[in-house]
Motif scaffolding. Structure first.
Motif, PDB file in Angstrom:
ATOM      1  N   LYS A  82       0.839  -1.208   0.000  1.00  0.00           N
ATOM      2  CA  LYS A  82       0.000   0.000   0.000  1.00  0.00           C
ATOM      3  C   LYS A  82       0.865   1.245   0.000  1.00  0.00           C
ATOM      4  O   LYS A  82       1.771   1.380   0.831  1.00  0.00           O
ATOM      5  N   CYS A  87       0.818   5.522  -0.012  1.00  0.00           N
ATOM      6  CA  CYS A  87       0.028   6.746   0.174  1.00  0.00           C
ATOM      7  C   CYS A  87       0.864   7.875  -0.416  1.00  0.00           C
ATOM      8  O   CYS A  87       2.088   7.906  -0.240  1.00  0.00           O
ATOM      9  N   THR A 140      -3.135   5.326  -2.710  1.00  0.00           N
ATOM     10  CA  THR A 140      -4.109   6.331  -2.293  1.00  0.00           C
ATOM     11  C   THR A 140      -3.429   7.695  -2.326  1.00  0.00           C
ATOM     12  O   THR A 140      -2.364   7.876  -1.733  1.00  0.00           O
ATOM     13  N   VAL A 194      -3.756  11.508  -1.246  1.00  0.00           N
ATOM     14  CA  VAL A 194      -4.544  12.312  -0.307  1.00  0.00           C
ATOM     15  C   VAL A 194      -4.204  13.782  -0.437  1.00  0.00           C
ATOM     16  O   VAL A 194      -3.103  14.142  -0.852  1.00  0.00           O
ATOM     17  N   SER A 200      -5.189   6.647   5.379  1.00  0.00           N
ATOM     18  CA  SER A 200      -4.265   6.355   4.275  1.00  0.00           C
ATOM     19  C   SER A 200      -2.841   6.226   4.792  1.00  0.00           C
ATOM     20  O   SER A 200      -2.084   5.347   4.358  1.00  0.00           O
TER      21      SER A 200
END
Ligand code: UDX
Ligand code: ADP
Length: 475
Positions: free
Chosen positions: A11, A13, A38, A40, A86
């Motif tokens: 993952k 961010c 992700t 942000v 996130s």
């Protein structure tokens, strides 16, 4: 216990959904289908636009970007304002926030403002979980990684039971706007700076999915941070060099494009970045040069600082030179004259206007009383209003001195205009029917071509005066 599955990143961010964060994560998502990414941002408006069903509403315009967003959005690429979750879930965090030049306080006008880097690092310190690799993607001053490490180590997690460790790397982004997707898919090099070999390996594994290993350069943290500033300083230096020669060409009768061609064939010089223009713009060159100047002064290297500062002096001079020559050619007054401006972005294929020469040249012409009719294929009138700091007039027949209006129909705007000023080389402008446009201008009329857009056949048998950058004499 800090879980640390060596090298494996599942993952990601990215903090900051701007011109760097958005496109670079889009390409990362396109190339790493097994990784959830992700992006942000604190700006709800920006995130809303990244998630907009109408793909024309993305906050960043880049060729091929919309297609990737359509393919990857809500599959392995997500845009959200939920920074907390996130960060918590991420194995790797890219910092892609804005680092503009400081406007006040110590170093104002030169140093980079690290407010947004600092606030994102504080968020990371608060929410990160387990082992997290943090990567500086934004251009930052040398030694920023040290500040990041200090902030991370001196701030506690909001969850007192949570154990976490950090690895801080630098991997500056070299993409140029307008060709961001191409640059990201086929970069000249990827730079990774750091001392944590495992963290470096994890990042390398990601990049190796689409970039040949020999293009991935590993350096120490400070070389990586400084390389970005130096690369931009060298590129800006070439533009100021050729712009200085454009002025010399105009008074001697030499042709700057012939000079660029001839010096560019020398392998040692190379042919790129030798196009003269109305001055370089964009969010990077000036900011990074100023930062380099600040750094040199900080370390007592006054001569080195002065050397790089001159690149900016020349750039500012080039813009002023063009504003002044437009006024001079129009009989020393542009008061109430109708002038069509073609191009407001700092370069084609982007809607970005940061530091665009058009802002300064338009402000000069407006303050001299001209009525500007401004066209750009991607920049919105709202953006222009914000940049100029002057409200748009709502009537083309506005009789006030010094006004501007956004136009979509160039031919209509050219009717009875005194001059057309080309400030951005959008391909669209090369395709215009210049013969019919010039026919309907008020005589004597002028075309000021600061980007060498017009072809020789566009100028044949027309009744207008042409000024072309670096071309010497009036035709
Ligand atoms: C630049 C660097 O190229 C990129 O590597 C870095 O990551 C960010 O800064 P960018 O500002 O997006 O990218 O665009 P660039 O193509 O470098 O152009 C910058 C400015 O220089 C533009 O205003 C452009 O019109 C001008 N320019 C460029 C010239 O006037 N002549 C040239 O020959 C090239
Ligand atoms: P760049 O050209 O470097 O990408 P932009 O200004 O286009 O710069 O984008 C930077 C983005 O970073 C902005 O959208 C801004 O709202 C966002 N940002 C700044 N600080 C933070 C933060 N602490 N957390 C999340 N997003 C942030």
């Amino acid at each position: 216990m800090v879980s640390k599955e060596k090298y494996v990143v599942k993952k990601i961010c990215c903090i900051g959904a701007g011109y760097v964060g958005g496109p670079s994560m889009a390409v990362m998502a396109e190339k790493c289908l097994d990784i959830n990414i992700t992006v942000v941002d604190i700006s709800e408006e920006r995130i809303k636009r990244w998630n907009d069903k109408n793909i024309d509403n993305l906050p960043v315009y880049e060729p091929e970007l919309a297609e990737i967003i359509l393919q990857r959005r809500n599959k392995n690429l997500f845009f959200t304002t939920n920074i907390k979750d996130s960060i918590k879930e991420a194995d790797m965090i890219f910092i892609s926030v804005n680092t503009p030049t400081k406007l006040e306080g110590f170093g104002a006008g030169f140093a980079s403002d690290l407010t947004w880097v600092e606030s994102s690092v504080r968020e990371i310190a608060k929410y990160a979980n387990g082992h997290t690799i943090i990567i500086e993607k934004s251009t930052v001053p040398v030694k920023t990684a040290k500040i990041i490490k200090t902030l991370l180590n001196s701030n506690k997690s909001e969850d007192s039971n949570c154990e976490r460790t950090f690895s801080v790397l630098s991997s500056p982004e070299f993409l140029a706007e307008g060709s961001a997707i191409k640059d990201l898919r086929f970069p000249d090099r990827i730079l990774i700076g750091g001392d944590d070999l495992d963290g470096i390996e994890s990042l390398k594994i990601l990049y190796k999915k689409w970039i040949p290993e020999e293009k991935i350069l590993v350096t120490n943290l400070w070389s990586s941070e400084l390389s970005k500033l130096v690369a931009n300083a060298f590129l800006a230096q070439r533009i100021s060099s050729i712009n200085s020669i454009s002025a010399l060409c105009e008074v001697t009768g030499a042709k700057v494009n012939e000079i660029s061609n001839s010096i560019g064939t020398d392998n040692r010089i190379g042919s790129k970045f030798l196009k003269p223009g109305p001055a370089f713009g964009g969010s990077c060159f000036q900011k990074d040069l100023l930062n380099l100047v600040y750094l040199c002064r900080y370390y007592g290297l006054e001569e080195v600082a002065n050397y790089w500062e001159n690149i900016i002096t020349l750039n500012n001079w080039q813009r002023k030179r063009i504003s002044k020559l437009i006024v001079e050619k129009l009989f020393n007054t542009v008061s109430l004259k109708k002038i069509v401006i073609l191009g407001f972005s700092y370069k084609p294929n982007t809607n970005d206007t940061r530091e665009s020469a058009a802002i300064y040249i338009c402000q000069d012409l407006i303050s001299n009383g001209a009525k500007l009719l401004i066209h750009d294929p991607q920049v919105s009138p709202i953006q222009i209003e914000e940049d100029l700091g002057i409200r748009q007039s709502n009537n083309i027949h506005d009789e006030r001195k010094g006004s501007w209006m956004f136009i979509e129909d160039i031919k209509n705007a050219a009717n009875q205009s005194d001059a057309i000023v080309i400030l951005t080389e959008w391909e669209f402008y090369r395709q215009l029917d210049w013969r019919s446009i010039t026919n309907i201008m008020r005589k004597p009329s002028w075309i000021f071509d600061s980007r060498s857009v017009l072809k020789p056949e566009d100028k044949k048998n027309t009744q207008v005066n042409y000024w072309e950058i670096g071309q010497g004499y009036d035709i």
